[in-house]
Scaffold this active site. Structure first.
Site, mmCIF file in Angstrom:
data_model
loop_
_atom_site.group_PDB
_atom_site.id
_atom_site.type_symbol
_atom_site.label_atom_id
_atom_site.label_comp_id
_atom_site.label_asym_id
_atom_site.label_seq_id
_atom_site.Cartn_x
_atom_site.Cartn_y
_atom_site.Cartn_z
ATOM 1 N N SER A 169 0.831 -1.200 0.000
ATOM 2 C CA SER A 169 0.000 0.000 0.000
ATOM 3 C C SER A 169 0.863 1.246 0.000
ATOM 4 O O SER A 169 1.993 1.243 0.509
ATOM 5 C CB SER A 169 -0.895 0.028 1.245
ATOM 6 O OG SER A 169 -0.128 0.299 2.415
ATOM 7 N N ASP A 170 0.333 2.320 -0.590
ATOM 8 C CA ASP A 170 0.906 3.618 -0.276
ATOM 9 C C ASP A 170 0.681 3.839 1.215
ATOM 10 O O ASP A 170 -0.208 3.231 1.824
ATOM 11 C CB ASP A 170 0.244 4.722 -1.116
ATOM 12 C CG ASP A 170 1.161 5.919 -1.310
ATOM 13 O OD1 ASP A 170 2.089 6.101 -0.496
ATOM 14 O OD2 ASP A 170 0.938 6.682 -2.266
ATOM 15 N N TRP A 171 1.470 4.713 1.811
ATOM 16 C CA TRP A 171 1.503 4.815 3.270
ATOM 17 C C TRP A 171 0.133 5.259 3.815
ATOM 18 O O TRP A 171 -0.361 6.316 3.466
ATOM 19 C CB TRP A 171 2.615 5.753 3.690
ATOM 20 C CG TRP A 171 3.919 5.069 3.977
ATOM 21 C CD1 TRP A 171 4.725 5.293 5.057
ATOM 22 C CD2 TRP A 171 4.587 4.054 3.217
ATOM 23 N NE1 TRP A 171 5.843 4.478 5.008
ATOM 24 C CE2 TRP A 171 5.787 3.701 3.896
ATOM 25 C CE3 TRP A 171 4.284 3.380 2.034
ATOM 26 C CZ2 TRP A 171 6.672 2.733 3.437
ATOM 27 C CZ3 TRP A 171 5.182 2.405 1.562
ATOM 28 C CH2 TRP A 171 6.343 2.098 2.262
#
Length: 773
Positions: free
Chosen positions: A225-227
Site C-alpha cells: 500500500s501507499d503509506w
C-alpha cells in the site's frame, strides 16, 4: 529472479497464523518485521524516484541526487535509464535498503499535476520503456523496484479520496500500459494508490489488483500500500493487497485481520499467498537465510560524472538563433531567481539529501574561467517561503562549528538529547525524536554580513517562540485543510524582520512545542539578508544585462510550486519572472533563457529571446551540466517527453468535481493527442541540437523499422529518431532510438516498433526530425 518455491513453502509452514498476519504489516515506518525462527531478516524500504534517501529525513545521511524522472525520460534512452537504475540500486544496497519505492509511472495527464516531475511522460510507450529499463537496472543490483502508484493517481488534489472515472479503452491503452510493461520486466513490487478507480478504492479494487495484475499479467511479487492507504480489513485483504504500510500509528490489519481469518471472512489460503509473496521478495533481495545473496556492489568513483552527463543528455534546446553555444564572452550577466536559489529537485517524498548541489553560478564560473567577468543578480523574488538560514552565517553556540545546536527537551526543560546539525530545516517522520520530548530547540549564533533589516522566518505547524538578539516573538501556525502531505512539504510560514548591524554576532533561538501524539514533526528557521526592493532589484538586473556581451536568465519553479500533496493552478511562472525575461531581452538581444522546472510553464516571451534551454530539475550536478550545454562542451541531448501548451486554456483539470469524481472524459486524448496545433508552444518530442541531420527513407518489415541518419553538421551530435504511426489525421508514437554520430558519419538504425501500434496497410510509419525548429 527464480527462487525455490518448495523451500519458501517450508518456511511458511513453520509460522502460526498470528505470525503470518503480523508479517503483512510494517514493523516501523520503513521496515518489515523480522522472523529469526525462519531466517527472515528485517526488510528496509526507502523512497527513491530521485535517489535513495534512506530511513531518515536527515541532511547528514547524504546520497546521490539524480536528475528528476521527467528529465530521465527526456533522454529517450532506455539504456541510460537502466544504467541510472543500476546506480540507484547500488546506492540502496550501500545504505541497507532492500526495496526502492520507485519508479513512478503514472502519466502526464495534465501538466498541472503536482508530481509531474516525478513521472516520466504523457506517452504510455515512452513511459513504459523508460520505466521498465529503470526497473531492470535497480533489480540488477539485488534491490526490489516498486512501480507506483497503481493506478489513476495522475494528480494530487484530493488524491486520498477522489474517484478517477476512466473508460476501459483509456485505462487499458494508456494508464495500465506502463505497469504491465514493468511486470513483464520482472518488477518485484507494485504500490497501490490512495485514490479510487471507477468506484473502488485502489486498495480494495479486486478487478485491478487480482484479476488484472496478479492473474492476467501473472505478477508474483508484493502489492504494497501507499503509506496509510489501507483503510479496511477484509475488503482490502480479499481484493489483493499483500502488505500494509507503515502500520503506524494504528493498523486495520494485524489483530483485526487475524480475527477476520478466524471468523472465515478471509481465507487462510489467501494469507498464505500473501506471506509467500513477502518471503519471495525477501529471498530475491537477500533477506532470507538459505537463499543466495546478491553479489557485493559499490558506488563507482565516477558517479558524479555520470549524473552530470545524464543531466546534459536530458537538457532540451527549445530555441536557438545561433547564440548557443556561447563563445567565451568578456562579460556575462547571470540573472534570475533560480540562478541564485537553484531547484535541483521537487518537493515531497522523493526528496533526497545530497552532499552538495552544484549551482549554475558555480558551473558557469568553472566553465568560463577567469577570462569572463560574471555578474549575478536575482532580478525578482518569486519564492513563497524564505530559504533556510545559510550555514555560512551561523555557528553552534557550544562548539563554534558551522551549523546549529538542536536540543530535545522534556516538559520540565531537561535536555534529553543534543546534536550539531548542518541544517536549519528538520523533518521527523515516525521516529528520530527521543521518548518524552515535549520541546525541540534550535540554537545558533548568527553574524550578519551587512547592516539593515534581516528577515527571519518560522516554518512549520504548531506553537513556536523565536528569539533574535534577546527579543522574543510567539508564533502559532495552523496547517491547511488539504492533503496532509502539503502541511509537511509546504508548511505555513511567519516572518519576523529585525534591524541588525553587520559583524556583531547575535543569538538566535527557535523553540517548538510538540503537540501530544504528533506522528510527524516538520519545522525550520528561514532567513533573508537585507535586499533591494523588487523594482530596484529588477532594474539592477536589466542594467547588468545591458552592459554584458550576453545574458543568461535562469527562471523556473521551486518546491512551493512543484511537489507531492498539491497541484498547480496555472502553468504561469511564479512572481514577476515573465516581466524579468522580457525586460532583459529588451536590454540585450543575446539573451539566453534557461528554464529550471520539472513540468511545463508558459513562456509568453519565447519569441523575444535568442535561445531557450530547458534544464528540468537536473539533480545535484545540474549547475555543471547546464554550463556544459551552454558552452558547447556537451550536446543538448534531450527531447520533450511531454507537450508544452501555449496557454492554460486547453489544459485538463486535475481537480475533482464536488462529488469527488475526477472524470477522464477526454478518453485517450491526452498530451499530443489532446491539443490542437495552435494550442502548443513546443510539441512532444521537440528538441534542437548543435548539428544537423539528414534522414534516409524508412522501411518496415516484421515489426521492425529501418532508417539511416547522417550527421551533416560540423560537430558530433546526438539525435532522437522518433517513429509515429500516422492514419486519418491521428498519430501514435510507435518506436524511437538514439543516434550518435561524428560529422559526416551515417548511422543505420533498426527500431523495434510497438507491438500495440496499428500497423495496418493504411497506416504510415513516419520519422519526425527534431533538429529543425
Amino acid at each position: 529472479m527464480d527462487v525455490d518455491e518448495t523451500a519458501l513453502r517450508e518456511r511458511l509452514g513453520r509460522l502460526t497464523l498470528e505470525q503470518k498476519v503480523h508479517l503483512l504489516t510494517g514493523d516501523g515506518f520503513w521496515t518489515l518485521r523480522p522472523v529469526p525462527e525462519i531466517g527472515l531478516r528485517r526488510i528496509t524500504m526507502s523512497d527513491g524516484p530521485s535517489g535513495i534517501r534512506g530511513t531518515r529525513w536527515d541532511e547528514r545521511d547524504t546520497s546521490l541526487l539524480f536528475p528528476s524522472p521527467t528529465a530521465l525520460a527526456a533522454t529517450w534512452d532506455p539504456e541510460l535509464a537502466e544504467r541510472i537504475g543500476r546506480l540507484n540500486g547500488v546506492q540502496a544496497r550501500e545504505r541497507g535498503v532492500h526495496v526502492q519505492l520507485a519508479p513512478t509511472v503514472n502519466l502526464h495527464r495534465t501538466p498541472l499535476g503536482g508530481r509531474h516531475f516525478e513521472n516520466y511522460s504523457e506517452d504510455p510507450l515512452l513511459t513504459a520503456r523508460i520505466g521498465a529499463a529503470f526497473v531492470r537496472g535497480v533489480q540488477s543490483a539485488g534491490v526490489a523496484a516498486t512501480v507506483k502508484h497503481f493506478v489513476g493517481n495522475d494528480s494530487e488534489t484530493s488524491r486520498m479520496s477522489y474517484d478517477a472515472r476512466i473508460g476501459d479503452d483509456a485505462l487499458e491503452t494508456l494508464y495500465l500500459r506502463p505497469f504491465e510493461e514493468a511486470v513483464k520486466a520482472g518488477v518485484w513490487a507494485v504500490m497501490a494508490a490512495y485514490n479510487r478507480v471507477n468506484g473502488a478504492s485502489m486498495t480494495e479494487n479486486r478487478p485491478l489488483l487480482t484479476d488484472v495484475l496478479k492473474r492476467r499479467w501473472g505478477f508474483d511479487g508484493v502489492v504494497v500500500s501507499d503509506w496509510t492507504a489501507i483503510r479496511s480489513t477484509e475488503e482490502s485483504a480479499n481484493a489483493g493487497m499483500d502488505l500494509e504500510m507503515p502500520g503506524l500509528p494504528s493498523s486495520p490489519w494485524r489483530d483485526r485481520l487475524v480475527q477476520a481469518v478466524r471468523a472465515g471472512r478471509v481465507a487462510e489460503e489467501l494469507i498464505d499467498d500473501k506471506v509467500l509473496r513477502v518471503l519471495r521478495l525477501a529471498a530475491r533481495v537477500g533477506a532470507l537465510e538459505g537463499f543466495a545473496e546478491p553479489p557485493p556492489v559499490r558506488t563507482p568513483a565516477d558517479a558524479r560524472a555520470r549524473l552530470r552527463d545524464a543531466a546534459a543528455r536530458a537538457a532540451v534546446l527549445l530555441r536557438n538563433d545561433g547564440v548557443l553555444p556561447l563563445a567565451a564572452p568578456r562579460r556575462l550577466a547571470l540573472i534570475g531567481p533560480n540562478a541564485v536559489r537553484f531547484s535541483a529537485q521537487g518537493g515531497g517524498s522523493a526528496h533526497v539529501n545530497p552532499e552538495h548541489v552544484v549551482s549554475p553560478v558555480e558551473g558557469l564560473r568553472r566553465a568560463l574561467g577567469d577570462g569572463t567577468e560574471l555578474t549575478v543578480h536575482t532580478g525578482v523574488y518569486p519564492h513563497e517561503r524564505l530559504a533556510p538560514v545559510p550555514l555560512a552565517l551561523v555557528t553552534d553556540p557550544e562548539t563554534g562549528e558551522r551549523g546549529v545546536r538542536l536540543e530535545f527537551r522534556d516538559a520540565e526543560g531537561a535536555v534529553l538529547g543534543s546534536e550539531l546539525r548542518p541544517a536549519a530545516h528538520f523533518v521527523f517522520l515516525g521516529g528520530g525524536v527521543p521518548r518524552g520530548t515535549a520541546q525541540i530547540v534550535v540554537r545558533a549564533r548568527l553574524t550578519p554580513a551587512e547592516d539593515g533589516v534581516h528577515t527571519f522566518a518560522v516554518t512549520g505547524t504548531g506553537d513556536f517562540e523565536l528569539r533574535v538578539d534577546g527579543t522574543a516573538t510567539d508564533v502559532t501556525l495552523a496547517p491547511g485543510h488539504g492533503d496532509p502531505a502539503e502541511a509537511l512539504m509546504r508548511p505555513p510560514e511567519h516572518r519576523v524582520p529585525v534591524e541588525l548591524p553587520a559583524g556583531r554576532p547575535v543569538t538566535v533561538e527557535l523553540r517548538h512545542t510538540r503537540a501530544p501524539g504528533r506522528f510527524a514533526t516538520v519545522f525550520g528557521l528561514g532567513y533573508r539578508e537585507p535586499h533591494l526592493p523588487e523594482d530596484a532589484e529588477l532594474a539592477a538586473a536589466v542594467a547588468a544585462a545591458r552592459e554584458a556581451d550576453a545574458a543568461v536568465v535562469i527562471v523556473g519553479t521551486n518546491d512551493d510550486v512543484e511537489s507531492e500533496g498539491f497541484d498547480r493552478t496555472t502553468l504561469a511562472l511564479p512572481g514577476r519572472q515573465d516581466e524579468l525575461v522580457s525586460a532583459v531581452a529588451a536590454a540585450n538581444p543575446r539573451t539566453v533563457v534557461v528554464v529550471n522546472a520539472g513540468a511545463p510553464v508558459l513562456m509568453p516571451w519565447r519569441d523575444e529571446v535568442a535561445a531557450i534551454l530547458w534544464a528540468w530539475l537536473p539533480g545535484q550536478e545540474g549547475g555543471d551540466a547546464i554550463a556544459d550545454v551552454l558552452t558547447g562542451a556537451a550536446e543538448p541531448g534531450g527531447r520533450l517527453p511531454t507537450t508544452f501548451p501555449a496557454s492554460d486554456d486547453a489544459v485538463l483539470s486535475p481537480v475533482p468535481a464536488e462529488d469527488g469524481t475526477l472524470r477522464y472524459s477526454e478518453g485517450t486524448a491526452i498530451g499530443y493527442r489532446h491539443y490542437a496545433p495552435e494550442q502548443i508552444a513546443y510539441p512532444f518530442g521537440h528538441g534542437l541540437g548543435y548539428t544537423t541531420w539528414e534522414y534516409g527513407p524508412v522501411g518496415v518489415a516484421g515489426g521492425v523499422a529501418e532508417v539511416t541518419v547522417t550527421n551533416t553538421g560540423g560537430r558530433p551530435g546526438r539525435e532522437i529518431v522518433q517513429l509515429y504511426a500516422v492514419s486519418g489525421g491521428t498519430k501514435q508514437l510507435a518506436g524511437f532510438a538514439v543516434a550518435e554520430a561524428e560529422p559526416g558519419e551515417s548511422v543505420p538504425l533498426r527500431i523495434r516498433l510497438d507491438e500495440r501500434a496499428d500497423l495496418a496497410d493504411d497506416v504510415e510509419i513516419v520519422a519526425t526530425r527534431t533538429d529543425i525548429g
